[in-house]
Design an enzyme around this catalytic site. Structure first.
Site, mmCIF file in Angstrom:
data_model
loop_
_atom_site.group_PDB
_atom_site.id
_atom_site.type_symbol
_atom_site.label_atom_id
_atom_site.label_comp_id
_atom_site.label_asym_id
_atom_site.label_seq_id
_atom_site.Cartn_x
_atom_site.Cartn_y
_atom_site.Cartn_z
ATOM 1 C CG ASP A 166 37.040 44.369 42.891
ATOM 2 O OD1 ASP A 166 37.347 44.672 41.731
ATOM 3 O OD2 ASP A 166 35.910 43.962 43.207
ATOM 4 C CG HIS A 185 35.408 39.570 41.157
ATOM 5 N ND1 HIS A 185 35.425 39.977 39.842
ATOM 6 C CD2 HIS A 185 35.260 40.691 41.886
ATOM 7 C CE1 HIS A 185 35.281 41.294 39.783
ATOM 8 N NE2 HIS A 185 35.179 41.749 41.018
ATOM 9 C CD GLU A 211 33.748 43.805 38.469
ATOM 10 O OE1 GLU A 211 32.777 43.395 39.124
ATOM 11 O OE2 GLU A 211 34.742 44.351 38.997
ATOM 12 C CG HIS A 245 31.758 38.800 41.404
ATOM 13 N ND1 HIS A 245 32.002 38.888 40.063
ATOM 14 C CD2 HIS A 245 31.506 40.081 41.806
ATOM 15 C CE1 HIS A 245 31.918 40.148 39.670
ATOM 16 N NE2 HIS A 245 31.597 40.898 40.704
ATOM 17 C CG ASP A 253 33.081 41.440 44.974
ATOM 18 O OD1 ASP A 253 34.107 42.028 44.578
ATOM 19 O OD2 ASP A 253 31.949 41.913 44.814
ATOM 20 C CG HIS A 255 30.702 47.124 36.970
ATOM 21 N ND1 HIS A 255 30.495 48.234 37.761
ATOM 22 C CD2 HIS A 255 31.101 46.132 37.809
ATOM 23 C CE1 HIS A 255 30.774 47.927 39.019
ATOM 24 N NE2 HIS A 255 31.143 46.660 39.077
ATOM 25 C CG HIS A 304 28.438 43.107 37.620
ATOM 26 N ND1 HIS A 304 27.892 44.077 38.429
ATOM 27 C CD2 HIS A 304 29.610 42.750 38.199
ATOM 28 C CE1 HIS A 304 28.705 44.293 39.453
ATOM 29 N NE2 HIS A 304 29.750 43.501 39.336
#
Length: 410
Positions: free
Chosen positions: A26, A24, A126, A215, A346, A153, A194
């Site tokens: 971003d 993961h 995600e 993650h 992350d 999420h 999540h």
């Protein structure tokens, strides 16, 4: 040879043989916020971000699930459009840096990218809100190369409970179970980061393929809702899946989690939102991305740290160490087994990372810590990439109707 030299040589061997396959990152949304979606500047280095090409190389990254995250606060049809924009960002990223990055859809293509010396680039959606409850949207993402979908999420969907929202459906309802089945059918990994523990258990009960936590950390070491309990880690072992341990300080350290809650309380006391971050818009046709980025920077600065500067000065953020991250990795290994762990940093999804793991160049520091604790080369290679490759391949092999592209898209 000194211990330091021996460990350094071991880590070099590990990363040559099995580079890091991270779960993961971003960067796509960070580029949307900071660059207006432009992918320029990553070859030279971007110190304002956690991720750029030189530091990916320094970190031994050989494959990356790029998160095509969009805010779960968006109406679902808007979220679907924004997700397509984020998918487009990853394709533009790979096209801009073809010598460094290669879009990959399958485990074999990941290995081929390794062999070419390029970083395999895969897509992870995600949040189930991006599906807009549409099997057609799900299948369309799969045809574009999406290889995992995180079921929620931070907010519930109508069909699945999030770890950070009030329970609503008791895990998965009939629609949620049908979505898991559709993901299995298409060869797309079910990602349980999540989601609430009830959702994790429900998905593990119905998934016919190994699942992923892209993650997350160990709840036994920090009782944070985003972390995974020992009971679920045992179910993950039986499922054949992998938890990719994350570096997020709020998940690693109870002290940092307490500090974050206190900061949110202070912002609430001042009448401020829990975070100044807002969803950045994409440029309109013909609009300069730099102007959009400047607009977003002004809006972010207006609600950022100035109102709570005094509180921050009086309450400095606790730091997290590489050793604390290693503790979570070792705990997951003890419970789930060495064949069921991986790494999901992350990066560019949080504002601050542990000391020694501040950006994507940091993976060798964690591997050195684990090697110093007695981990062997095969064990480290299982962690860096071998386990995730196995799960990716299993999802492919067990999919009755695989939908990933057979030729590269442009």
């Amino acid at each position: 040879m000194t211990d330091g030299s021996r460990i350094g040589s071991l880590i070099d061997e590990v990363l040559r043989g099995t580079p890091v396959f991270d779960g993961h990152n971003d960067l796509p949304v960070a580029l949307r916020a900071h660059n207006g979606g432009s992918v320029e500047g990553l070859a030279e280095g971007r110190p304002d971000l956690h991720t750029d090409l030189p530091r990916l190389r320094a970190g031994g990254v050989g494959a990356q699930f790029w998160s095509v995250y969009v805010s779960s606060g968006l109406p679902e049809p808007e979220a679907a459009v924004a997700t397509l924009e984020q998918i487009d960002a990853v394709y533009r990223l790979a096209a801009r840096y073809p010598d460094a990055l290669r879009i990959a859809y399958t485990a074999a293509e990941v290995e081929s990218a390794f062999a070419e010396g390029r970083i395999a680039s895969l897509l992870g959606v995600e949040g189930g809100h991006s599906l807009a409850e549409s099997p057609g949207v799900l299948r369309s993402y799969a045809r574009l190369g999406v290889r995992y979908v995180t079921l929620t999420h931070n907010d519930n969907t109508s069909w699945a409970d999030s770890a950070t929202d009030e329970p609503a459906v008791g895990g998965l309802n009939a629609t949620g179970r049908a979505i898991v089945a559709e993901l299995n059918r298409a060869g797309v990994l079910v990602d349980l980061s999540h989601v609430a523990e009830s959702t994790q258990r429900a998905a593990l009960a119905v998934s016919t393929a190994p699942v992923l936590f892209s993650h997350s950390s160990a709840r036994a070491l920090n009782d944070h809702p985003r972390n995974v309990s020992d009971g679920v880690l045992e179910l993950l072992r039986d499922n054949g899946g992998v938890i990719q341990l994350t570096f997020v300080p709020y998940f690693v350290s109870a002290e940092v989690a307490d500090w974050s809650r206190a900061l949110q309380e202070e912002r609430a006391r001042l009448g401020l939102p829990a975070t100044p971050w807002t969803w950045p818009r994409a440029p309109r046709p013909g609009e300069d991305p730099e102007r959009v980025a400047e607009e977003y920077a002004r809006a972010l600065a207006a609600g950022a740290v100035d109102p709570v500067r005094g509180w921050l000065d009086a309450h400095p953020r606790p730091e997290v160490t590489v050793a604390q991250v290693a503790d979570h990795v070792e705990h997951a290994r003890e419970v789930a087994g060495v064949d069921h762990i991986g790494l999901g940093g992350d990066y560019d999804g949080v504002d601050h990372q542990p000391v020694g793991l501040a950006d994507v160049s940091g993976y060798p520091a964690l591997l050195r810590e684990l090697a110093g604790r007695g981990w062997s080369r095969p064990e480290l290679e299982a962690l860096t990439g071998r386990n995730v490759l196995r799960v990716l391949r299993a999802a492919e092999d067990q999919a009755p109707d695989p939908l990933w592209p057979t030729t590269p898209l442009r």
